[in-house]
Design a protein around this motif. Structure first.
Motif, PDB file in Angstrom:
ATOM      1  N   ILE A  14       0.920  -0.854   0.009  1.00  0.00           N
ATOM      2  CA  ILE A  14      -0.085  -0.386   0.428  1.00  0.00           C
ATOM      3  C   ILE A  14       1.143   1.172  -0.471  1.00  0.00           C
ATOM      4  O   ILE A  14       0.990   2.062  -1.077  1.00  0.00           O
ATOM      5  CB  ILE A  14      -1.326   0.158   1.337  1.00  0.00           C
ATOM      6  CG1 ILE A  14      -1.929  -0.989   1.053  1.00  0.00           C
ATOM      7  CG2 ILE A  14      -1.700   1.344   1.608  1.00  0.00           C
ATOM      8  CD1 ILE A  14      -2.865  -1.645   2.099  1.00  0.00           C
ATOM      9  N   ARG A  15       2.153   1.151   0.598  1.00  0.00           N
ATOM     10  CA  ARG A  15       2.908   2.858   0.933  1.00  0.00           C
ATOM     11  C   ARG A  15       3.161   2.585  -0.045  1.00  0.00           C
ATOM     12  O   ARG A  15       3.418   4.027  -0.965  1.00  0.00           O
ATOM     13  CB  ARG A  15       3.848   2.027   2.330  1.00  0.00           C
ATOM     14  CG  ARG A  15       2.840   2.280   3.563  1.00  0.00           C
ATOM     15  CD  ARG A  15       4.095   2.300   4.452  1.00  0.00           C
ATOM     16  NE  ARG A  15       3.767   1.601   5.485  1.00  0.00           N
ATOM     17  CZ  ARG A  15       3.059   2.128   6.454  1.00  0.00           C
ATOM     18  NH1 ARG A  15       2.630   3.298   6.293  1.00  0.00           N
ATOM     19  NH2 ARG A  15       2.413   1.287   7.960  1.00  0.00           N
ATOM     20  N   ALA A  16       3.441   1.825  -0.520  1.00  0.00           N
ATOM     21  CA  ALA A  16       5.121   1.639  -1.915  1.00  0.00           C
ATOM     22  C   ALA A  16       3.761   2.436  -3.210  1.00  0.00           C
ATOM     23  O   ALA A  16       4.584   3.322  -4.458  1.00  0.00           O
ATOM     24  CB  ALA A  16       5.482   0.392  -2.549  1.00  0.00           C
ATOM     25  N   ALA A  17       2.490   1.808  -3.391  1.00  0.00           N
ATOM     26  CA  ALA A  17       1.645   2.205  -4.706  1.00  0.00           C
ATOM     27  C   ALA A  17       0.965   3.923  -3.911  1.00  0.00           C
ATOM     28  O   ALA A  17       1.283   4.336  -5.587  1.00  0.00           O
ATOM     29  CB  ALA A  17       0.365   1.381  -4.475  1.00  0.00           C
ATOM     30  N   VAL A  18       0.608   3.815  -3.070  1.00  0.00           N
ATOM     31  CA  VAL A  18       0.920   5.286  -2.577  1.00  0.00           C
ATOM     32  C   VAL A  18       1.624   6.343  -3.118  1.00  0.00           C
ATOM     33  O   VAL A  18       2.141   7.575  -3.697  1.00  0.00           O
ATOM     34  CB  VAL A  18       0.431   5.210  -1.455  1.00  0.00           C
ATOM     35  CG1 VAL A  18       0.641   7.321  -0.650  1.00  0.00           C
ATOM     36  CG2 VAL A  18      -1.123   5.383  -0.318  1.00  0.00           C
ATOM     37  N   ASP A  19       3.490   6.061  -2.339  1.00  0.00           N
ATOM     38  CA  ASP A  19       4.636   6.895  -3.087  1.00  0.00           C
ATOM     39  C   ASP A  19       4.534   6.374  -4.336  1.00  0.00           C
ATOM     40  O   ASP A  19       4.710   8.032  -4.768  1.00  0.00           O
ATOM     41  CB  ASP A  19       5.616   5.976  -2.848  1.00  0.00           C
ATOM     42  CG  ASP A  19       5.578   6.489  -0.647  1.00  0.00           C
ATOM     43  OD1 ASP A  19       4.778   7.065  -0.020  1.00  0.00           O
ATOM     44  OD2 ASP A  19       6.822   5.751  -0.627  1.00  0.00           O
ATOM     45  N   TRP A  20       4.192   5.339  -5.555  1.00  0.00           N
ATOM     46  CA  TRP A  20       4.369   5.941  -6.511  1.00  0.00           C
ATOM     47  C   TRP A  20       3.170   7.283  -6.998  1.00  0.00           C
ATOM     48  O   TRP A  20       3.519   7.528  -8.280  1.00  0.00           O
ATOM     49  CB  TRP A  20       3.774   4.166  -7.398  1.00  0.00           C
ATOM     50  CG  TRP A  20       4.008   4.318  -9.180  1.00  0.00           C
ATOM     51  CD1 TRP A  20       5.027   3.859  -9.745  1.00  0.00           C
ATOM     52  CD2 TRP A  20       2.933   3.753  -9.239  1.00  0.00           C
ATOM     53  NE1 TRP A  20       4.422   4.079 -11.163  1.00  0.00           N
ATOM     54  CE2 TRP A  20       3.336   3.763 -10.772  1.00  0.00           C
ATOM     55  CE3 TRP A  20       1.656   4.216  -9.439  1.00  0.00           C
ATOM     56  CZ2 TRP A  20       2.351   3.744 -11.952  1.00  0.00           C
ATOM     57  CZ3 TRP A  20       0.573   3.623 -10.514  1.00  0.00           C
ATOM     58  CH2 TRP A  20       1.248   3.695 -11.788  1.00  0.00           C
ATOM     59  N   MET A  21       2.114   6.494  -7.060  1.00  0.00           N
ATOM     60  CA  MET A  21       1.063   7.377  -7.376  1.00  0.00           C
ATOM     61  C   MET A  21       1.841   9.185  -6.981  1.00  0.00           C
ATOM     62  O   MET A  21       1.112   9.454  -8.254  1.00  0.00           O
ATOM     63  CB  MET A  21      -0.257   7.220  -6.958  1.00  0.00           C
ATOM     64  CG  MET A  21      -1.187   5.887  -7.322  1.00  0.00           C
ATOM     65  SD  MET A  21      -2.454   5.458  -7.392  1.00  0.00           S
ATOM     66  CE  MET A  21      -2.363   4.535  -5.204  1.00  0.00           C
ATOM     67  N   ARG A  22       1.803   8.966  -5.827  1.00  0.00           N
ATOM     68  CA  ARG A  22       2.269  10.593  -6.200  1.00  0.00           C
ATOM     69  C   ARG A  22       3.412  11.143  -6.707  1.00  0.00           C
ATOM     70  O   ARG A  22       3.187  12.268  -7.037  1.00  0.00           O
ATOM     71  CB  ARG A  22       2.721  10.565  -4.315  1.00  0.00           C
ATOM     72  CG  ARG A  22       2.448  12.456  -3.795  1.00  0.00           C
ATOM     73  CD  ARG A  22       1.520  13.056  -4.191  1.00  0.00           C
ATOM     74  NE  ARG A  22       0.050  12.360  -2.771  1.00  0.00           N
ATOM     75  CZ  ARG A  22      -0.758  12.659  -3.637  1.00  0.00           C
ATOM     76  NH1 ARG A  22      -1.497  13.542  -4.588  1.00  0.00           N
ATOM     77  NH2 ARG A  22      -1.905  12.709  -2.736  1.00  0.00           N
ATOM     78  N   ALA A  23       3.942  10.148  -7.010  1.00  0.00           N
ATOM     79  CA  ALA A  23       5.447  10.442  -7.715  1.00  0.00           C
ATOM     80  C   ALA A  23       4.825  10.221  -8.628  1.00  0.00           C
ATOM     81  O   ALA A  23       5.580  11.545 -10.012  1.00  0.00           O
ATOM     82  CB  ALA A  23       6.137   9.403  -7.375  1.00  0.00           C
ATOM     83  N   ALA A  24       3.503  10.192  -9.748  1.00  0.00           N
ATOM     84  CA  ALA A  24       3.841  10.170 -10.481  1.00  0.00           C
ATOM     85  C   ALA A  24       2.378  11.539 -11.486  1.00  0.00           C
ATOM     86  O   ALA A  24       2.652  12.158 -12.507  1.00  0.00           O
ATOM     87  CB  ALA A  24       2.822   8.598 -11.741  1.00  0.00           C
ATOM     88  N   ASP A  25       2.082  12.275 -10.785  1.00  0.00           N
ATOM     89  CA  ASP A  25       1.325  12.753 -10.499  1.00  0.00           C
ATOM     90  C   ASP A  25       0.711  13.574  -9.045  1.00  0.00           C
ATOM     91  O   ASP A  25      -0.651  13.116  -8.435  1.00  0.00           O
ATOM     92  CB  ASP A  25      -0.227  12.280 -11.062  1.00  0.00           C
ATOM     93  CG  ASP A  25      -1.561  13.479 -11.002  1.00  0.00           C
ATOM     94  OD1 ASP A  25      -0.540  14.858 -10.824  1.00  0.00           O
ATOM     95  OD2 ASP A  25      -2.002  13.589 -11.625  1.00  0.00           O
TER      96      ASP A  25
END
Length: 88
Positions: A14-25
């Motif tokens: 979950i943390r990795a997905a949140v970080d990835w989404m925030r970095a992407a947009d």
């Protein structure tokens, strides 16, 4: 820690997905559904959602984008009749 046993999703996922989404947009709204999709999974029973949401909120990069902060909230009175005419 395992958060969703049905789909084998951990708090790290979950943390990795949140970080990835925030970095992407940086202005994206992050929802549980978006996290499931980012991980290539679908929600099953929904029993994990309270823990899932708590885990999301604890992420450093989960915060609401600045542009969306302070928006006016709709009161219950404004949404109760949905502006429908009588008789519907």
């Amino acid at each position: 820690m395992m958060v969703c046993h049905c789909m084998a999703i951990s708090d790290r996922d979950i943390r990795a997905a949140v970080d990835w989404m925030r970095a992407a947009d940086p202005d994206t709204i992050i929802t549980p559904g978006k996290i499931y999709r980012a991980l290539g999974k679908k929600a099953e029973c929904g029993g994990c959602l309270p823990v899932f949401m708590d885990t999301m909120r604890q992420c450093d990069s989960f915060e609401v984008p600045e542009i969306l902060r302070g928006l006016r909230r709709v009161t219950a009175k404004e949404t109760s009749d949905e502006r429908r005419r009588k008789g519907h």
